[in-house]
Design a protein around this motif. Structure first.
Motif, PDB file in Angstrom:
ATOM      1  N   THR A 117      -1.549  -3.531  -9.816  1.00 46.72           N
ATOM      2  CA  THR A 117      -0.468  -3.422  -8.841  1.00 46.72           C
ATOM      3  C   THR A 117      -0.848  -4.155  -7.559  1.00 46.72           C
ATOM      4  OG1 THR A 117      -1.356  -1.392  -7.854  1.00 46.72           O
ATOM      5  CG2 THR A 117       0.114  -1.143  -9.768  1.00 46.72           C
ATOM      6  N   GLN A 119      -1.209  -2.769  -4.785  1.00 46.25           N
ATOM      7  CA  GLN A 119      -2.218  -1.926  -4.135  1.00 46.25           C
ATOM      8  C   GLN A 119      -3.615  -2.239  -4.683  1.00 46.25           C
ATOM      9  OE1 GLN A 119      -1.443   2.289  -4.338  1.00 46.25           O
ATOM     10  NE2 GLN A 119      -3.246   2.828  -3.145  1.00 46.25           N
ATOM     11  N   ASP A 120      -3.723  -2.478  -5.982  1.00 42.01           N
ATOM     12  CA  ASP A 120      -5.010  -2.863  -6.564  1.00 42.01           C
ATOM     13  C   ASP A 120      -5.504  -4.169  -5.957  1.00 42.01           C
ATOM     14  OD1 ASP A 120      -5.115  -0.683  -8.333  1.00 42.01           O
ATOM     15  OD2 ASP A 120      -3.887  -1.731  -9.808  1.00 42.01           O
ATOM     16  N   PHE A 122      -4.756  -5.376  -3.059  1.00 42.60           N
ATOM     17  CA  PHE A 122      -5.137  -5.177  -1.661  1.00 42.60           C
ATOM     18  C   PHE A 122      -6.479  -4.459  -1.554  1.00 42.60           C
ATOM     19  CE2 PHE A 122      -5.123  -3.042   2.469  1.00 42.60           C
ATOM     20  CZ  PHE A 122      -4.840  -4.128   3.290  1.00 42.60           C
ATOM     21  N   ARG A 123      -6.763  -3.534  -2.452  1.00 43.24           N
ATOM     22  CA  ARG A 123      -8.059  -2.845  -2.428  1.00 43.24           C
ATOM     23  C   ARG A 123      -9.200  -3.835  -2.699  1.00 43.24           C
ATOM     24  NH1 ARG A 123      -8.272   2.312  -6.052  1.00 43.24           N
ATOM     25  NH2 ARG A 123     -10.148   2.647  -4.812  1.00 43.24           N
ATOM     26  N   VAL A 177       1.261  -2.013   5.117  1.00 45.40           N
ATOM     27  CA  VAL A 177       0.057  -1.379   4.577  1.00 45.40           C
ATOM     28  C   VAL A 177      -0.428  -0.272   5.507  1.00 45.40           C
ATOM     29  CG1 VAL A 177      -2.380  -1.768   4.054  1.00 45.40           C
ATOM     30  CG2 VAL A 177      -0.663  -3.383   3.240  1.00 45.40           C
ATOM     31  N   HIS A 180       0.783   2.773   4.496  1.00 43.76           N
ATOM     32  CA  HIS A 180       0.450   3.039   3.091  1.00 43.76           C
ATOM     33  C   HIS A 180       1.554   2.571   2.152  1.00 43.76           C
ATOM     34  CE1 HIS A 180      -2.991   5.314   4.533  1.00 43.76           C
ATOM     35  NE2 HIS A 180      -2.183   5.996   5.315  1.00 43.76           N
ATOM     36  N   GLU A 181       2.233   1.490   2.527  1.00 38.76           N
ATOM     37  CA  GLU A 181       3.220   0.862   1.671  1.00 38.76           C
ATOM     38  C   GLU A 181       2.705  -0.524   1.307  1.00 38.76           C
ATOM     39  OE1 GLU A 181       7.599   2.166   2.857  1.00 38.76           O
ATOM     40  OE2 GLU A 181       6.527   1.356   4.583  1.00 38.76           O
ATOM     41  N   PHE A 182       2.798  -0.867   0.045  1.00 37.85           N
ATOM     42  CA  PHE A 182       2.268  -2.143  -0.427  1.00 37.85           C
ATOM     43  C   PHE A 182       3.433  -3.000  -0.908  1.00 37.85           C
ATOM     44  CE2 PHE A 182      -0.979   1.057  -0.659  1.00 37.85           C
ATOM     45  CZ  PHE A 182      -2.072   0.412  -0.080  1.00 37.85           C
TER      46      PHE A 182
END
Length: 231
Positions: A117, A119-120, A122-123, A177, A180-182
């Motif tokens: 995703t 989010q993945d 971005f991590r 972000v 907490h929105e990606f």
């Protein structure tokens, strides 16, 4: 398909001792299924790792110990370095390693089509952009030639992921972000721009409504938490 996405590396199998399941159990190398405390095995006693990848690597090392004398000595030298420098050890653990994601899990998600995703991504981006700080810590606080190969590995990662970092910086809405929105950066598409504008206007109305409500009931707006749920 994973064609062209992976590369093969030469590994000398004879450089490791391989234990079968019976030997692992007899030597109590790994925690058993009924070991609630996880402390009745060699791995349970040794595992003080800050990261998931560190704990996973320790299990591999215990199941496949080195046989090459020089490699064993190199590993012991690095262990000695960190044992004798508690400041370096603590700084690495508390500042640079604490937020490292499960890179193995992320790699598996990226390897499978449509599993990773935003989010993945971005991590992974957060991990990569922190690597220069990690290297600086090794250079400034360590100052030991035994850390050179770690610094070279970090340099290699930074170089390999330059394009990836640039892509995330340009395509991800970094302001979102923080909530907490990606999301994809709205400037890429006119339709996204309109949706983003409408969303920000709505969010502003919500904030004003919260402030008005708090004023009516005599409550500080700082004590109100707004949840952001993906629909």
């Amino acid at each position: 398909s994973n064609a062209g996405k992976l590369k093969l590396c030469e590994c000398t199998v004879g450089g490791f001792m391989s234990f079968d399941t019976a030997a692992v159990r007899a030597l109590s190398l790994l925690p058993s299924a009924d070991d609630a405390s996880k402390r009745s095995s060699v791995c349970g006693l040794l595992d003080q790792c800050t990261t998931t990848v560190g704990s996973r690597l320790l299990r591999v090392w215990l199941k496949q110990p080195l046989l090459d004398k020089d490699e064993i000595a190199n590993r012991h030298d690095v262990v000695e370095l960190f044992m004798n420098d508690p400041t370096l050890r603590t700084t690495l653990r508390e500042t640079h390693l604490k937020g490292v994601p499960d890179l193995g899990r992320l790699a598996r998600r990226f390897a499978k089509a449509n599993r990773a995703t935003l989010q993945d991504a971005f991590r992974l981006f957060q991990f990569i952009v922190h690597l220069p700080n990690l290297k600086d810590c090794l250079v400034e606080m360590g100052g030991d030639p035994r850390l050179d190969r770690f610094c070279k590995s970090v340099d290699s990662l930074i170089n390999d992921f330059q394009n990836f970092v640039a892509m995330i910086e340009n395509t991800v809405d970094l302001d979102a972000v923080k909530r907490h929105e990606f999301l994809i950066n709205p400037r890429f598409d006119e339709g996204l721009k309109q949706l983003h504008k409408h969303k920000e206007n709505t969010y502003g109305k919500i904030l004003r409504h919260v402030e008005d409500t708090c004023a009516d009931i005599g409550l500080s707006s700082d004590k109100v938490h707004l949840e952001h749920n993906l629909v």
